[in-house]
Motif scaffolding. Structure first.
Motif, PDB file in Angstrom:
ATOM      1  N   ARG A   4       3.466  11.023  12.406  1.00 40.37           N
ATOM      2  CA  ARG A   4       4.139   9.821  12.886  1.00 40.37           C
ATOM      3  C   ARG A   4       5.601  10.126  13.201  1.00 40.37           C
ATOM      4  NH1 ARG A   4       3.404   5.486   8.562  1.00 40.37           N
ATOM      5  NH2 ARG A   4       4.339   7.153   7.390  1.00 40.37           N
ATOM      6  N   TYR A  80       3.133   8.224   3.098  1.00 41.90           N
ATOM      7  CA  TYR A  80       2.736   7.445   4.269  1.00 41.90           C
ATOM      8  C   TYR A  80       1.666   6.402   3.957  1.00 41.90           C
ATOM      9  CZ  TYR A  80      -0.970  10.956   4.424  1.00 41.90           C
ATOM     10  OH  TYR A  80      -1.995  11.787   4.119  1.00 41.90           O
ATOM     11  N   ARG A  83       3.668   2.293   2.485  1.00 44.26           N
ATOM     12  CA  ARG A  83       4.874   2.125   3.296  1.00 44.26           C
ATOM     13  C   ARG A  83       5.995   1.408   2.541  1.00 44.26           C
ATOM     14  NH1 ARG A  83       0.569   2.043   6.176  1.00 44.26           N
ATOM     15  NH2 ARG A  83       0.115  -0.145   5.778  1.00 44.26           N
ATOM     16  N   ASP A 147       5.378   0.098  11.803  1.00 41.65           N
ATOM     17  CA  ASP A 147       4.007   0.386  11.376  1.00 41.65           C
ATOM     18  C   ASP A 147       3.484  -0.723  10.471  1.00 41.65           C
ATOM     19  OD1 ASP A 147       3.809   2.720  12.772  1.00 41.65           O
ATOM     20  OD2 ASP A 147       3.814   4.041  11.015  1.00 41.65           O
TER      21      ASP A 147
END
Length: 158
Positions: A4, A80, A83, A147
């Protein structure tokens, strides 16, 4: 996922802290005597005009803080899946970087008053790397929030 965009920015934060650890942060040259004062992450050194080290003082806490910031950035990359935790780690990282900049400013300002220098010296690449790391950390947080918003919008559609 490690591929990402925020992971790239967090890697840049870690690389910038490597530059901070390896390069000078500040240099002050005395015009009358030719002595040079230089600050890096580990030491504040006074050198004569011939290059001989006259005096050193340890600044290990600057190196410790910079290494801690780099370590937190690497840890944040691998968070990840959570978050919220990733953003919390990045916010802590931002606070440590602000403290790092404040410490460097305090040291350089105290040296300028002690030397009664006409100019304030020059901040070197190591110092500017801290500021670049702060910007990269903010950008990483921004993309983490994007995200999170995307995941929430997908959940609403279901």
């Amino acid at each position: 996922m490690i591929q990402r965009l925020q992971s790239v920015f967090l890697l840049l934060v870690a690389a910038a802290m490597g530059f901070t650890l390896g390069l000078d942060l500040w240099v002050q040259e005395a015009a009358d005597s030719g002595e040079v004062w230089s600050l890096n992450a580990l030491f504040l050194e006074q050198r004569s005009a011939t290059g001989e080290v006259l005096q050193t003082s340890s600044n290990w806490y600057i190196a410790a803080m910079a290494a801690f910031v780099g370590l937190l950035a690497i840890i944040s990359i691998f968070q990840y899946r959570n978050r919220g935790r990733q953003m919390m780690i990045n916010m802590m990282n931002s606070l440590v970087m602000v403290g790092l900049v404040a410490i460097v400013f305090l040291i350089t300002n105290s040296m300028n008053t002690e030397l009664a220098a006409a100019d304030n010296g020059e901040y070197q690449i190591g110092f500017w790397a801290i500021l670049i790391a702060m910007v990269c950390n903010m950008l990483a947080n921004r993309f983490i929030r994007k995200d999170e918003a995307l995941i929430k919008s997908v959940d609403r559609i279901r």
